[in-house]
Design an enzyme around this catalytic site. Structure first.
Site, PDB file in Angstrom:
ATOM      1  N   LYS A  10     -55.500 -23.971  12.670  1.00  0.00           N
ATOM      2  CA  LYS A  10     -56.392 -23.780  13.810  1.00  0.00           C
ATOM      3  C   LYS A  10     -57.810 -24.294  13.513  1.00  0.00           C
ATOM      4  O   LYS A  10     -58.144 -24.587  12.343  1.00  0.00           O
ATOM      5  CB  LYS A  10     -56.408 -22.291  14.176  1.00  0.00           C
ATOM      6  CG  LYS A  10     -55.034 -21.757  14.629  1.00  0.00           C
ATOM      7  CD  LYS A  10     -55.126 -20.314  15.107  1.00  0.00           C
ATOM      8  CE  LYS A  10     -53.766 -19.780  15.530  1.00  0.00           C
ATOM      9  NZ  LYS A  10     -53.870 -18.405  16.111  1.00  0.00           N
ATOM     10  N   TYR A  50     -49.914 -21.528  25.068  1.00  0.00           N
ATOM     11  CA  TYR A  50     -49.973 -20.071  24.950  1.00  0.00           C
ATOM     12  C   TYR A  50     -49.634 -19.369  26.265  1.00  0.00           C
ATOM     13  O   TYR A  50     -50.018 -18.205  26.453  1.00  0.00           O
ATOM     14  CB  TYR A  50     -51.352 -19.646  24.456  1.00  0.00           C
ATOM     15  CG  TYR A  50     -51.544 -19.797  22.946  1.00  0.00           C
ATOM     16  CD1 TYR A  50     -50.729 -19.094  22.048  1.00  0.00           C
ATOM     17  CD2 TYR A  50     -52.539 -20.608  22.425  1.00  0.00           C
ATOM     18  CE1 TYR A  50     -50.911 -19.204  20.683  1.00  0.00           C
ATOM     19  CE2 TYR A  50     -52.725 -20.722  21.046  1.00  0.00           C
ATOM     20  CZ  TYR A  50     -51.905 -20.017  20.184  1.00  0.00           C
ATOM     21  OH  TYR A  50     -52.077 -20.113  18.822  1.00  0.00           O
ATOM     22  N   ASN A 113     -57.687 -16.772  13.233  1.00  0.00           N
ATOM     23  CA  ASN A 113     -56.790 -16.383  12.141  1.00  0.00           C
ATOM     24  C   ASN A 113     -56.094 -17.555  11.445  1.00  0.00           C
ATOM     25  O   ASN A 113     -55.011 -17.402  10.897  1.00  0.00           O
ATOM     26  CB  ASN A 113     -55.794 -15.329  12.620  1.00  0.00           C
ATOM     27  CG  ASN A 113     -54.804 -15.859  13.642  1.00  0.00           C
ATOM     28  OD1 ASN A 113     -54.975 -16.969  14.143  1.00  0.00           O
ATOM     29  ND2 ASN A 113     -53.775 -15.090  13.927  1.00  0.00           N
ATOM     30  N   HIS A 116     -51.054 -20.762  13.038  1.00  0.00           N
ATOM     31  CA  HIS A 116     -50.021 -20.265  13.955  1.00  0.00           C
ATOM     32  C   HIS A 116     -48.672 -20.682  13.412  1.00  0.00           C
ATOM     33  O   HIS A 116     -48.538 -21.766  12.856  1.00  0.00           O
ATOM     34  CB  HIS A 116     -50.203 -20.863  15.357  1.00  0.00           C
ATOM     35  CG  HIS A 116     -49.009 -20.642  16.245  1.00  0.00           C
ATOM     36  ND1 HIS A 116     -48.824 -19.481  16.946  1.00  0.00           N
ATOM     37  CD2 HIS A 116     -47.912 -21.416  16.484  1.00  0.00           C
ATOM     38  CE1 HIS A 116     -47.654 -19.562  17.599  1.00  0.00           C
ATOM     39  NE2 HIS A 116     -47.098 -20.723  17.336  1.00  0.00           N
ATOM     40  N   GLU A 127     -41.624 -25.002  20.824  1.00  0.00           N
ATOM     41  CA  GLU A 127     -42.955 -25.403  20.366  1.00  0.00           C
ATOM     42  C   GLU A 127     -42.928 -26.781  19.690  1.00  0.00           C
ATOM     43  O   GLU A 127     -43.878 -27.557  19.820  1.00  0.00           O
ATOM     44  CB  GLU A 127     -43.514 -24.347  19.405  1.00  0.00           C
ATOM     45  CG  GLU A 127     -43.857 -23.033  20.119  1.00  0.00           C
ATOM     46  CD  GLU A 127     -44.383 -21.947  19.198  1.00  0.00           C
ATOM     47  OE1 GLU A 127     -44.759 -20.887  19.738  1.00  0.00           O
ATOM     48  OE2 GLU A 127     -44.426 -22.132  17.959  1.00  0.00           O
TER      49      GLU A 127
END
Ligand code: CMP
Length: 142
Positions: A10, A50, A113, A116, A127
């Protein structure tokens, strides 16, 4: 069984300049990178990725964060890849992540965080298809 999973490094981790350190953890765990691309997601693409979270209170902040800088997206392949990848990432909330996991070492908060990973075979397939065409996925032949 040999599985494939989608991994995203990320914007926070890209900004920290730890793409290579995170790739090393994948490789040391026996996961092979069989597709990869850096890109700066549009708001529309981030919302679509998302979509399952669209009704959650954190959705707007999640999308804003995910488009705040480039991400590194890859397909990882290996024995039990989906669960193995989740193990080495650690818990979603870095405060709860085991020592030595990617999120314990590189993430600052549940919102930022670092990484993913797909959570099931169905979402992994979905995905992977979201980011990569069949000719962009390169299984090892040697
Ligand atoms: P990720 O695995 O990318 O999937 C959705 C993301 O939403 C998650 O990681 C977190 O970074 C973020 N998020 C923020 N708040 C929450 C929450 N309360 N529960 C789950 N995910 C959250």
């Amino acid at each position: 069984a040999v599985e494939r999973t989608l991994s995203i490094i990320k914007p926070d981790a890209v900004a920290k300049n730890v793409i290579g350190e995170i790739y090393s953890r994948f490789e040391h765990a026996g996961l092979k990178i069989i597709a990869a691309r850096m890109q700066h997601l549009s708001r529309e693409r981030a919302e679509a990725f998302y979509a399952v979270h669209s009704e959650r209170p954190f959705f707007k902040d999640l999308v804003s964060f995910m488009i705040s800088g480039p991400v590194m997206v890859q397909v990882l392949e290996g024995e039990n890849a989906i669960a193995l990848h989740r193990d080495i990432m650690g818990a979603t909330d870095p405060k709860k992540a085991d020592p030595g996991t990617i999120r314990a070492d590189f993430a600052d908060s549940i919102d930022e965080n670092a990484v993913h990973g797909s959570d099931s075979p169905d979402t992994a397939a979905q995905e992977i298809n979201f980011f990569f065409g069949p000719d962009e996925v390169c299984p090892r032949t040697r």
